[in-house]
Design a protein around this motif. Structure first.
Motif, PDB file in Angstrom:
ATOM      1  N   UNK A   1       0.830  -1.194   0.000  1.00 42.60           N
ATOM      2  CA  UNK A   1       0.000   0.000   0.000  1.00 42.60           C
ATOM      3  C   UNK A   1       0.868   1.248   0.000  1.00 42.60           C
TER       4      UNK A   1
ATOM      5  N   UNK B   1       0.658   5.406   0.888  1.00 39.65           N
ATOM      6  CA  UNK B   1      -0.082   6.466   1.568  1.00 39.65           C
ATOM      7  C   UNK B   1       0.644   7.786   1.368  1.00 39.65           C
TER       8      UNK B   1
ATOM      9  N   UNK C   1       4.418   7.220   2.148  1.00 37.38           N
ATOM     10  CA  UNK C   1       4.697   6.022   2.931  1.00 37.38           C
ATOM     11  C   UNK C   1       4.328   4.778   2.142  1.00 37.38           C
TER      12      UNK C   1
ATOM     13  N   UNK D   1       1.386  -5.502   3.714  1.00 37.51           N
ATOM     14  CA  UNK D   1       0.485  -6.299   4.539  1.00 37.51           C
ATOM     15  C   UNK D   1       0.810  -7.769   4.319  1.00 37.51           C
TER      16      UNK D   1
ATOM     17  N   UNK E   1       0.326  -3.744   9.241  1.00 34.60           N
ATOM     18  CA  UNK E   1       1.072  -3.215   8.118  1.00 34.60           C
ATOM     19  C   UNK E   1       2.484  -2.908   8.606  1.00 34.60           C
TER      20      UNK E   1
ATOM     21  N   UNK F   1       5.541  -0.605   7.820  1.00 34.57           N
ATOM     22  CA  UNK F   1       5.786   0.625   7.083  1.00 34.57           C
ATOM     23  C   UNK F   1       7.268   0.870   6.854  1.00 34.57           C
ATOM     24  N   UNK F   2       7.569   1.503   5.718  1.00 33.00           N
ATOM     25  CA  UNK F   2       8.884   2.080   5.521  1.00 33.00           C
ATOM     26  C   UNK F   2       8.964   3.423   6.233  1.00 33.00           C
ATOM     27  N   UNK F   3      10.143   4.037   6.200  1.00 32.54           N
ATOM     28  CA  UNK F   3      10.325   5.315   6.889  1.00 32.54           C
ATOM     29  C   UNK F   3       9.764   6.486   6.103  1.00 32.54           C
TER      30      UNK F   3
END
Lengths: 112, 111
Positions: free
Chosen positions: A34, A36, A88, A92, A100, A102-104
């Motif tokens: 995903x 964002x 971002x 998943x 989830x 997440x990357x930085x």
């Protein structure tokens, strides 16, 4: 341990430029990726990708996933100052925990 | 349509004081609920998630706790705040899918 790495960490471009943001991942049991967009507060959803090679497009933004090489790119064409944000990437895995990873993030600054 | 609320929007608290952040979701039933923390220069870190009333799973050991007293209410608490608890706290929800929807967040500064 699941890992999501985004590059570059920050980017400054001029209005009208085209940018490509990168996201690579190493996870067990991949289900979806995903993207964002986070301006000052809550991340807002852009795309969800589950299959390789199928481009998702929304206006000037597009994204594609490569499940063989384990990465995704987010393209923004004809950038505008309103595109300035942190982008971002999250993966998943659905491995029972619903989380989830997440990357930085990539901080994009578009200057007039 | 679904909406998610968080309050307060900003909070400044001294070290050692208690904390209570609240999140509520409207327009959906039986959501999965999540608390994340976003520290400067770091990604979103999942703290807790809940799949139902009274069901809490912790992802990171710390001095924070979470509770879900009602289906659409999720609370993040601490008995004694540490300086390292400063950050941007985000609540999120999801139903049946991979996509999570985020609330407006609470910016916590521990002094």
């Amino acid at each position: 341990e699941d890992k999501v790495v985004q590059s570059p960490l920050s980017l400054v471009v001029h209005e009208g430029d085209t940018v490509t943001l990168n996201c690579s991942y190493e996870v067990t049991n991949f289900r979806s990726l995903l993207w964002y967009k986070q301006e000052k507060k809550a991340p807002t959803f852009l795309f969800m990708l589950t299959s390789s090679g199928i481009e998702k497009k929304s206006g000037r933004l597009s994204s594609i996933l490569d499940k063989k090489e384990l990465f995704s790119i987010l393209n923004i064409t004809a950038t505008q100052t309103g595109d300035s944000a942190v982008y971002l990437c999250a993966v998943f895995t659905g491995a029972g925990s619903y989380q989830l990873t997440f990357g930085k993030g990539t901080k994009l600054s578009v200057i007039p | 349509s679904q909406t998610i609320h968080q309050w307060p929007a900003t909070l400044v608290q001294p070290v050692g004081s208690p904390l209570s952040l609240e999140c509520t979701v409207e327009g959906t039933s039986n959501p999965n609920l999540y608390w994340y923390r976003q520290a400067a220069g770091r990604g979103l870190q999942l703290l807790f998630y809940s799949v139902g009333i009274g069901q809490i799973s912790s992802e990171v050991p710390q001095n924070l706790s979470a509770s879900r007293p009602q289906d659409r209410q999720f609370i993040l608490s601490s008995k004694k705040l540490l300086l390292s608890d400063s950050g941007f706290y985000l609540c999120a929800w999801s139903v049946g899918g991979h996509q999570q929807y985020f609330g407006p967040g609470t910016r916590l500064t521990v002094t």
